[in-house]
Design a protein around this motif. Structure first.
Motif, short mmCIF file in Angstrom:
data_model
loop_
_atom_site.label_atom_id
_atom_site.label_comp_id
_atom_site.label_asym_id
_atom_site.label_seq_id
_atom_site.Cartn_x
_atom_site.Cartn_y
_atom_site.Cartn_z
N LEU A 139 28.46 32.22 41.31
CA LEU A 139 28.52 32.85 39.99
C LEU A 139 27.16 32.76 39.29
CD1 LEU A 139 31.99 31.65 38.59
CD2 LEU A 139 31.33 33.99 39.20
N GLN A 140 26.55 31.57 39.42
CA GLN A 140 25.26 31.35 38.76
C GLN A 140 24.18 32.25 39.35
OE1 GLN A 140 23.71 27.30 38.99
NE2 GLN A 140 24.59 27.01 36.93
N LYS A 141 24.20 32.34 40.70
CA LYS A 141 23.21 33.17 41.39
C LYS A 141 23.20 34.59 40.84
CE LYS A 141 22.39 34.97 46.09
NZ LYS A 141 22.94 34.99 47.47
N TYR A 142 24.38 35.13 40.54
CA TYR A 142 24.47 36.51 40.05
C TYR A 142 24.67 36.57 38.53
CZ TYR A 142 24.59 37.77 44.94
OH TYR A 142 24.26 37.92 46.27
N LYS A 143 24.53 35.42 37.87
CA LYS A 143 24.70 35.35 36.41
C LYS A 143 25.99 36.02 35.95
CE LYS A 143 19.73 35.22 35.43
NZ LYS A 143 19.28 35.53 36.84
N LEU A 144 27.09 35.60 36.57
CA LEU A 144 28.39 36.19 36.24
C LEU A 144 29.30 35.13 35.63
CD1 LEU A 144 29.14 38.28 39.47
CD2 LEU A 144 28.43 39.15 37.22
N PRO A 145 30.17 35.54 34.69
CA PRO A 145 31.19 34.64 34.20
C PRO A 145 32.34 34.60 35.20
CG PRO A 145 31.44 36.79 33.16
CD PRO A 145 30.25 36.89 34.08
N GLY A 146 33.08 33.49 35.23
CA GLY A 146 34.24 33.40 36.12
C GLY A 146 35.28 34.46 35.81
N SER A 147 35.23 35.00 34.61
CA SER A 147 36.26 35.96 34.19
C SER A 147 36.20 37.29 34.93
CB SER A 147 36.17 36.20 32.68
OG SER A 147 34.89 36.71 32.37
N CYS A 148 35.24 37.48 35.83
CA CYS A 148 35.25 38.71 36.64
C CYS A 148 35.94 38.47 37.98
CB CYS A 148 33.84 39.26 36.82
SG CYS A 148 32.74 38.11 37.62
N LEU A 149 36.43 37.24 38.20
CA LEU A 149 37.05 36.93 39.50
C LEU A 149 38.47 36.42 39.34
CD1 LEU A 149 34.28 34.88 41.40
CD2 LEU A 149 34.95 37.27 41.83
N GLU A 150 39.25 36.66 40.39
CA GLU A 150 40.54 36.01 40.54
C GLU A 150 40.60 35.48 41.97
OE1 GLU A 150 44.35 36.90 38.58
OE2 GLU A 150 44.67 38.19 40.32
N PHE A 151 41.20 34.34 42.18
CA PHE A 151 41.39 33.82 43.54
C PHE A 151 42.86 33.92 43.90
CE2 PHE A 151 37.48 30.73 43.55
CZ PHE A 151 36.64 31.82 43.73
N GLU A 152 43.12 34.43 45.10
CA GLU A 152 44.50 34.49 45.59
C GLU A 152 44.72 33.38 46.60
OE1 GLU A 152 45.67 38.38 46.96
OE2 GLU A 152 45.06 39.33 45.08
N ILE A 153 45.75 32.58 46.34
CA ILE A 153 46.08 31.53 47.29
C ILE A 153 47.55 31.67 47.68
CG2 ILE A 153 44.35 29.91 46.39
CD1 ILE A 153 46.65 28.49 44.91
N THR A 154 47.92 31.05 48.79
CA THR A 154 49.33 31.03 49.16
C THR A 154 49.82 29.59 49.00
OG1 THR A 154 48.83 30.62 51.48
CG2 THR A 154 49.09 32.92 50.82
#
Ligand code: C2E
Ligand code: MG
Ligand code: MG
Ligand code: MG
Length: 283
Positions: A139-154
């Motif tokens: 996230l830091q490398k691309y200067k992005l907030p976590g709010s642009c991602l979702e993680f899918e787990i089972t």
């Protein structure tokens, strides 16, 4: 498994087994070189708000651009990959690629602020001692907030050490990343994991959606899952929606998100942005 059995002292050595061992060794070495050659890429499948008929996000789905076989479906290799150490570097490379995609679209003013890209995370990745740190540095490398991602787990992801998984989920959620419980209903104890994992969303597995319009039992189960998820304030996705009749049935609820061939298939990222993201501003 075949490898382990091949060492068993009482095991008669059979040509079929040798062939299987060879196949697995070949697969492993193919995966290694494909990782180095950056042959794992992703497609994006739109996630749609059924009621508003609008795009809310997309799921990144891994694709293997094999040197001999062309594009290989995850069903042919994901099980093997998830059982191998290679899932960690391959998974991180994919997350990096997804973040690069988001970054470049943000720069062009083409990534809506409320949109998220979902990435599938497998058990071995979560148990990587530095999983959280690695995600945050991408996230830091691309200067992005976590709010642009979702993680899918089972639910399988939480099988070994629930506390460790919950702890890592909370750390990532503090950075804005949300979590979806994937393939919901297919495991042995889905409800118990729904209670224990701090997820934001459930994705009702395609196998429940398939027959909602013809099998009253399936319809009753999906209705019950939706009721539970709503009571828990979770977002709800119906996976694998293929027909108008299924969408019609689901539209009795006003808060369902759908993902499926009815709306669109997983698309090459360029096609996804062409068809779904706002056009670059004209100068
Ligand atoms: P999933 O995460 O449950 O993803 C949904 C799968 O259903 C995708 O298959 C998608 O292409 C397919 N699908 C979506 N809509 C429809 C539909 O209407 N009809 C049908 N028949 N299928 C539909 P895909 O891309 O082949 O991926 C299969 C599985 O591989 C995924 O299931 C996920 O468990 C795993 N996978 C995919 N990408 C990754 C990844 O980057 N990392 C990990 N660890 N696993 C991944
Ligand atoms: Mg998924
Ligand atoms: Mg699923
Ligand atoms: Mg799955």
């Amino acid at each position: 498994e075949a490898k382990r059995r091949a060492h068993g002292s009482l095991q008669v050595f059979e040509p079929k087994m040798a062939a299987e061992v060879n196949r697995l060794l070949q697969l492993e070495s193919d995966i290694r070189s494909s990782y180095q050659e950056h042959r794992f890429t992703f497609h994006l499948q739109p996630l749609i708000d059924l009621h508003a008929r609008s795009l809310v996000g997309a799921e990144a789905l891994i694709r293997w651009n094999h040197p001999m076989r062309g594009v290989v479906s995850p069903y042919e290799f994901i099980g093997f990959l998830e059982n191998s150490e290679m899932i960690n570097p391959v998974g991180m490379q994919l997350l990096d690629d997804v973040c690069q995609f988001i970054r470049s679209h943000k720069e062009q003013g083409r990534f809506p602020p409320e949109m998220r890209i979902a990435v599938n995370i497998s058990e071995r990745q979560i148990y990587d001692a530095d999983f959280v740190g690695k995600c945050l540095s991408v996230l830091q490398k691309y200067k992005l907030p976590g709010s642009c991602l979702e993680f899918e787990i089972t639910e399988g992801a939480a099988l070994h050490n629930l506390d460790e998984v919950v702890d890592k989920m909370r750390k990532l959620q503090n950075e804005g990343i949300t979590f979806a419980l994937d393939d919901f209903g297919t495991g042995y104890s889905s409800l118990s994991y729904l209670k224990r994992l701090p997820v934001n969303k459930v994705k009702i597995d395609k196998s429940f959606i398939d027959d909602i319009t013809i099998d009253p039992q399936d319809a009753a189960m999906v209705a019950s899952i939706i009721a539970i998820a709503r009571n828990m304030n979770l977002l709800i996705v119906a996976e694998g929606v293929e027909t108008d009749a299924q969408a019609q049935w689901l539209s009795q609820y006003d808060d369902i998100l759908i993902q499926g061939y009815l709306f669109d298939k997983p698309l090459q990222p360029e096609v996804f942005s062409q068809n779904y993201l706002p056009k670059p501003p004209a100068y």
